[in-house]
Motif scaffolding. Sequence first.
Motif, short mmCIF file in Angstrom:
data_model
loop_
_atom_site.label_atom_id
_atom_site.label_comp_id
_atom_site.label_asym_id
_atom_site.label_seq_id
_atom_site.Cartn_x
_atom_site.Cartn_y
_atom_site.Cartn_z
N GLY A 60 0.70 -1.03 0.04
CA GLY A 60 -0.07 -0.10 -0.13
C GLY A 60 0.70 1.30 -0.05
O GLY A 60 0.47 2.26 0.58
N LYS A 61 1.96 1.23 -0.72
CA LYS A 61 2.81 2.39 -0.83
C LYS A 61 3.84 2.40 -1.77
O LYS A 61 3.75 1.47 -2.60
N GLU A 62 4.41 3.65 -2.15
CA GLU A 62 5.28 3.78 -3.43
C GLU A 62 6.49 3.17 -3.04
O GLU A 62 7.03 3.06 -1.87
N VAL A 63 6.98 2.58 -4.15
CA VAL A 63 8.53 2.09 -4.22
C VAL A 63 9.33 3.36 -4.56
O VAL A 63 9.62 3.41 -5.66
N GLU A 64 9.63 3.99 -3.71
CA GLU A 64 10.24 5.21 -3.82
C GLU A 64 11.57 5.52 -4.64
O GLU A 64 11.79 6.18 -5.62
N GLU A 65 12.50 4.37 -4.58
CA GLU A 65 13.64 4.25 -5.38
C GLU A 65 13.55 4.19 -6.89
O GLU A 65 14.25 4.06 -7.68
N ALA A 66 12.05 3.76 -7.22
CA ALA A 66 11.80 3.37 -8.54
C ALA A 66 11.20 4.80 -9.26
O ALA A 66 10.90 4.85 -10.42
N ARG A 67 11.09 5.96 -8.54
CA ARG A 67 10.55 7.14 -9.06
C ARG A 67 11.51 7.68 -10.07
O ARG A 67 12.61 7.92 -9.89
N ASP A 68 10.67 8.22 -11.28
CA ASP A 68 11.41 8.89 -12.09
C ASP A 68 10.87 10.18 -12.51
O ASP A 68 9.61 10.54 -12.15
N VAL A 69 11.61 11.35 -12.59
CA VAL A 69 11.12 12.63 -12.91
C VAL A 69 11.32 12.98 -14.55
O VAL A 69 12.65 12.73 -14.91
N TYR A 70 10.47 13.71 -15.07
CA TYR A 70 10.70 13.98 -16.53
C TYR A 70 10.56 15.32 -16.53
O TYR A 70 10.38 16.21 -15.65
N GLU A 71 11.01 16.05 -17.83
CA GLU A 71 10.88 17.30 -18.20
C GLU A 71 9.60 17.89 -18.28
O GLU A 71 9.21 19.07 -18.40
N GLN A 72 8.85 16.81 -18.95
CA GLN A 72 7.24 17.29 -19.28
C GLN A 72 6.23 16.40 -18.51
O GLN A 72 6.80 15.23 -18.05
N GLN A 73 5.05 16.77 -18.71
CA GLN A 73 4.04 15.72 -18.40
C GLN A 73 4.02 14.38 -18.77
O GLN A 73 4.57 14.08 -20.03
N VAL A 74 4.02 13.44 -17.95
CA VAL A 74 4.21 11.87 -18.44
C VAL A 74 2.69 11.36 -19.10
O VAL A 74 1.60 11.74 -18.67
N THR A 75 2.57 11.15 -20.17
CA THR A 75 1.43 11.17 -21.18
C THR A 75 1.20 9.32 -21.46
O THR A 75 -0.02 9.16 -21.88
N THR A 76 2.04 8.70 -21.36
CA THR A 76 1.84 7.33 -21.52
C THR A 76 2.88 6.32 -20.58
O THR A 76 3.95 6.74 -20.34
N LEU A 77 2.15 5.09 -20.20
CA LEU A 77 2.92 4.07 -19.87
C LEU A 77 2.40 2.68 -20.20
O LEU A 77 1.37 2.43 -20.59
N ALA A 78 3.47 1.97 -20.22
CA ALA A 78 3.14 0.21 -20.58
C ALA A 78 4.20 -0.56 -20.15
O ALA A 78 5.39 -0.35 -20.27
N VAL A 79 3.58 -1.58 -19.29
CA VAL A 79 4.50 -2.75 -18.73
C VAL A 79 4.30 -3.95 -19.70
O VAL A 79 3.36 -4.30 -20.20
N SER A 80 5.56 -4.63 -20.07
CA SER A 80 5.67 -5.72 -20.95
C SER A 80 4.85 -6.83 -20.12
O SER A 80 5.09 -6.81 -18.88
N ARG A 81 4.52 -7.92 -20.74
CA ARG A 81 3.82 -8.76 -20.30
C ARG A 81 4.53 -10.24 -20.29
O ARG A 81 3.98 -11.20 -19.68
N ASP A 82 5.78 -10.12 -20.83
CA ASP A 82 6.43 -11.48 -20.93
C ASP A 82 7.41 -11.66 -19.81
O ASP A 82 8.19 -12.49 -20.09
N GLY A 83 7.49 -10.98 -18.71
CA GLY A 83 8.38 -11.61 -17.70
C GLY A 83 9.58 -10.77 -17.93
O GLY A 83 10.52 -10.79 -16.87
N ARG A 84 10.00 -9.95 -18.68
CA ARG A 84 11.22 -9.21 -19.19
C ARG A 84 11.39 -7.98 -18.15
O ARG A 84 12.22 -7.28 -18.07
#
Length: 128
Positions: A60-84
């Motif tokens: 029930g919490k953020e994995v803080e060490e995995a946070r990324d910061v971008y220069e602009q708004q984040v508009t899309t995300l996708a996680v692969s489904r193959d275990g890689r």
Amino acid sequence: DMASESTQPTAALETEELPVVMTLEGHTTAPDIISYFPDGKQIISGSRDKTVRRWDLEEGKEVEEARDVYEQQVTTLAVSRDGRKLLASGSGNAVWIWRLDTGKSVACPLKTHSAANRVRFSPDSKKL
């Protein structure tokens, strides 16, 4: 007049609210996009606050060490489904591909014609 009569059944809509199961706090604006991990135990979210955040749903919490910061708004995300465990994230006119286990980029940013929007991995996760 047959045209004015509706032959479609009508259904009453339930107005009961869904229960809140968990509140994840961290983004300064509401997430614009969320993608589940294949195991359903984590999600990743992106927002106008220019961050990508990874959440552990069991803790029930953020994995803080995995946070990324971008220069602009984040508009899309996708996680692969193959275990890689690949993540595609888009901001502005570019899409990045990352390894989720190391946080390292696996390719140069892919330039897009316009603001990166709604990328997805193919079912075998070999194409974006």
